[in-house]
Scaffold this motif. Structure first.
Motif, PDB file in Angstrom:
ATOM      1  N   SER A 139     -41.415 -81.786 -53.923  1.00 48.85           N
ATOM      2  CA  SER A 139     -40.804 -80.468 -54.138  1.00 48.85           C
ATOM      3  C   SER A 139     -39.719 -80.204 -53.102  1.00 48.85           C
ATOM      4  O   SER A 139     -39.870 -80.533 -51.922  1.00 48.85           O
ATOM      5  CB  SER A 139     -41.866 -79.368 -54.078  1.00 48.85           C
ATOM      6  OG  SER A 139     -42.813 -79.529 -55.126  1.00 48.85           O
ATOM      7  N   ARG A 140     -38.632 -79.603 -53.559  1.00 52.94           N
ATOM      8  CA  ARG A 140     -37.501 -79.297 -52.700  1.00 52.94           C
ATOM      9  C   ARG A 140     -36.974 -77.891 -52.992  1.00 52.94           C
ATOM     10  O   ARG A 140     -37.153 -77.358 -54.090  1.00 52.94           O
ATOM     11  CB  ARG A 140     -36.358 -80.301 -52.913  1.00 52.94           C
ATOM     12  CG  ARG A 140     -36.709 -81.741 -52.565  1.00 52.94           C
ATOM     13  CD  ARG A 140     -36.847 -81.931 -51.060  1.00 52.94           C
ATOM     14  NE  ARG A 140     -37.080 -83.318 -50.716  1.00 52.94           N
ATOM     15  CZ  ARG A 140     -38.297 -83.878 -50.596  1.00 52.94           C
ATOM     16  NH1 ARG A 140     -39.380 -83.127 -50.818  1.00 52.94           N
ATOM     17  NH2 ARG A 140     -38.435 -85.137 -50.268  1.00 52.94           N
ATOM     18  N   ILE A 141     -36.283 -77.327 -52.002  1.00 51.04           N
ATOM     19  CA  ILE A 141     -35.550 -76.076 -52.203  1.00 51.04           C
ATOM     20  C   ILE A 141     -34.091 -76.433 -52.437  1.00 51.04           C
ATOM     21  O   ILE A 141     -33.517 -77.246 -51.708  1.00 51.04           O
ATOM     22  CB  ILE A 141     -35.688 -75.135 -50.992  1.00 51.04           C
ATOM     23  CG1 ILE A 141     -37.140 -74.665 -50.839  1.00 51.04           C
ATOM     24  CG2 ILE A 141     -34.762 -73.922 -51.142  1.00 51.04           C
ATOM     25  CD1 ILE A 141     -37.371 -73.825 -49.596  1.00 51.04           C
ATOM     26  N   ILE A 142     -33.489 -75.839 -53.474  1.00 53.14           N
ATOM     27  CA  ILE A 142     -32.090 -76.088 -53.814  1.00 53.14           C
ATOM     28  C   ILE A 142     -31.315 -74.780 -53.655  1.00 53.14           C
ATOM     29  O   ILE A 142     -31.705 -73.750 -54.219  1.00 53.14           O
ATOM     30  CB  ILE A 142     -31.945 -76.597 -55.264  1.00 53.14           C
ATOM     31  CG1 ILE A 142     -32.766 -77.876 -55.465  1.00 53.14           C
ATOM     32  CG2 ILE A 142     -30.489 -76.845 -55.612  1.00 53.14           C
ATOM     33  CD1 ILE A 142     -32.848 -78.313 -56.907  1.00 53.14           C
ATOM     34  N   VAL A 143     -30.246 -74.818 -52.889  1.00 58.29           N
ATOM     35  CA  VAL A 143     -29.371 -73.643 -52.737  1.00 58.29           C
ATOM     36  C   VAL A 143     -28.042 -73.992 -53.391  1.00 58.29           C
ATOM     37  O   VAL A 143     -27.370 -74.942 -52.988  1.00 58.29           O
ATOM     38  CB  VAL A 143     -29.167 -73.268 -51.262  1.00 58.29           C
ATOM     39  CG1 VAL A 143     -28.180 -72.120 -51.133  1.00 58.29           C
ATOM     40  CG2 VAL A 143     -30.495 -72.893 -50.630  1.00 58.29           C
ATOM     41  N   ASN A 144     -27.682 -73.197 -54.398  1.00 51.55           N
ATOM     42  CA  ASN A 144     -26.560 -73.538 -55.277  1.00 51.55           C
ATOM     43  C   ASN A 144     -26.825 -74.922 -55.863  1.00 51.55           C
ATOM     44  O   ASN A 144     -27.717 -75.080 -56.673  1.00 51.55           O
ATOM     45  CB  ASN A 144     -25.229 -73.426 -54.557  1.00 51.55           C
ATOM     46  CG  ASN A 144     -24.859 -71.973 -54.267  1.00 51.55           C
ATOM     47  OD1 ASN A 144     -25.486 -71.051 -54.792  1.00 51.55           O
ATOM     48  ND2 ASN A 144     -23.848 -71.767 -53.460  1.00 51.55           N
ATOM     49  N   SER A 162     -36.302 -76.203 -61.244  1.00 56.82           N
ATOM     50  CA  SER A 162     -36.894 -75.118 -62.018  1.00 56.82           C
ATOM     51  C   SER A 162     -35.805 -74.374 -62.777  1.00 56.82           C
ATOM     52  O   SER A 162     -34.639 -74.387 -62.400  1.00 56.82           O
ATOM     53  CB  SER A 162     -37.635 -74.155 -61.095  1.00 56.82           C
ATOM     54  OG  SER A 162     -36.719 -73.530 -60.199  1.00 56.82           O
ATOM     55  N   THR A 163     -36.205 -73.743 -63.862  1.00 52.18           N
ATOM     56  CA  THR A 163     -35.241 -72.973 -64.656  1.00 52.18           C
ATOM     57  C   THR A 163     -35.033 -71.586 -64.074  1.00 52.18           C
ATOM     58  O   THR A 163     -34.046 -70.918 -64.391  1.00 52.18           O
ATOM     59  CB  THR A 163     -35.714 -72.853 -66.109  1.00 52.18           C
ATOM     60  OG1 THR A 163     -37.030 -72.272 -66.129  1.00 52.18           O
ATOM     61  CG2 THR A 163     -35.765 -74.222 -66.779  1.00 52.18           C
ATOM     62  N   ASN A 164     -35.968 -71.131 -63.251  1.00 47.10           N
ATOM     63  CA  ASN A 164     -35.863 -69.808 -62.647  1.00 47.10           C
ATOM     64  C   ASN A 164     -35.188 -69.917 -61.278  1.00 47.10           C
ATOM     65  O   ASN A 164     -35.353 -70.908 -60.561  1.00 47.10           O
ATOM     66  CB  ASN A 164     -37.240 -69.165 -62.482  1.00 47.10           C
ATOM     67  CG  ASN A 164     -37.920 -68.919 -63.810  1.00 47.10           C
ATOM     68  OD1 ASN A 164     -37.267 -68.579 -64.794  1.00 47.10           O
ATOM     69  ND2 ASN A 164     -39.234 -69.104 -63.856  1.00 47.10           N
ATOM     70  N   SER A 165     -34.423 -68.902 -60.938  1.00 50.59           N
ATOM     71  CA  SER A 165     -33.768 -68.868 -59.629  1.00 50.59           C
ATOM     72  C   SER A 165     -33.857 -67.468 -59.062  1.00 50.59           C
ATOM     73  O   SER A 165     -34.086 -66.490 -59.784  1.00 50.59           O
ATOM     74  CB  SER A 165     -32.305 -69.302 -59.744  1.00 50.59           C
ATOM     75  OG  SER A 165     -31.574 -68.373 -60.515  1.00 50.59           O
ATOM     76  N   ILE A 166     -33.694 -67.369 -57.768  1.00 49.84           N
ATOM     77  CA  ILE A 166     -33.617 -66.070 -57.103  1.00 49.84           C
ATOM     78  C   ILE A 166     -32.279 -65.998 -56.377  1.00 49.84           C
ATOM     79  O   ILE A 166     -31.695 -67.036 -56.027  1.00 49.84           O
ATOM     80  CB  ILE A 166     -34.783 -65.851 -56.113  1.00 49.84           C
ATOM     81  CG1 ILE A 166     -34.788 -66.958 -55.042  1.00 49.84           C
ATOM     82  CG2 ILE A 166     -36.112 -65.796 -56.849  1.00 49.84           C
ATOM     83  CD1 ILE A 166     -35.821 -66.743 -53.965  1.00 49.84           C
TER      84      ILE A 166
END
Length: 198
Positions: free
Chosen positions: A15-20, A59-63
């Motif tokens: 699992s990773r965090i993606i920014v832009n 993921s398809t959801n973003s914040i």
């Protein structure tokens, strides 16, 4: 840089965090992910999209992560006492403003891009900041107000009497002798109507 934390479900070692579109080096503790966002992503005011990925599948959801900073605002000048409108700009979608009076106290309810001050009669320095959801507040931008003295013009004539067809030179002298900034311009009138080019 600063750290971002995402709490979710079904995270694993991939699992990773993606920014832009940038995949960040991510630490996992159960269903909590943490990563440092590089400073170059937060240099400019705007909105960043934050998503997570598992097994290389985003993921398809973003914040939205709202990046704020000092707003843009220009000082205002006017001739004589009266109403003054201050304007700020630059806040990204989801952010707002907070205006402060000359003592540095937040003005209740003053959260729009404009602030209207009635019957302003003296010089003052207000300030404005951006605010993001959650209470984050940027540094402030000072917005000076300058109330210039309304000048008066004294007109003198080269002669109080002249023969028909003669000429008289009229001279205007302003008080105060010069404005706070720049120079005076004049408009001559005859019978209340502007004289073109005069």
């Amino acid at each position: 840089s600063f750290q971002i934390t995402v709490i979710g479900a079904n995270f694993n070692g991939s699992s990773r965090i993606i920014v832009n579109t940038l995949e960040l080096t991510t630490n996992r503790n159960g269903n909590t992910l943490t990563a440092n966002i590089p400073s170059n992503l937060t240099t400019n005011i705007g909105v960043l999209s934050v998503r997570t990925s598992t097994s290389n599948t985003p993921s398809t959801n973003s914040i939205n992560l709202i990046v704020i900073g000092p707003p843009t605002a220009q000082g205002v000048q006017r001739c004589g006492p009266g109403d003054v409108t201050l304007t700020a700009s630059g806040a990204p979608q989801g952010a707002s403003y907070q205006w402060y009076d000359p003592s540095g106290t937040a003005i209740s309810g003053a959260t729009n891009s404009t602030l209207i001050l009635q019957n302003q009669s003296s010089n003052a320095v207000y300030s404005v900041a951006m605010t993001a959801p959650g209470g984050c507040v940027s540094t402030r931008t000072n917005v000076p107000i300058t109330i210039n003295t309304v000048p008066t013009a004294r007109v003198t004539a080269s002669s109080t009497a002249t023969c028909s067809g003669g000429s008289v030179v009229l001279t205007a002298e302003a008080t105060p002798a010069s404005p706070a900034t720049g120079n005076y311009t004049y408009q001559w009138r005859n019978g209340g109507a502007n004289i073109p080019g005069a």
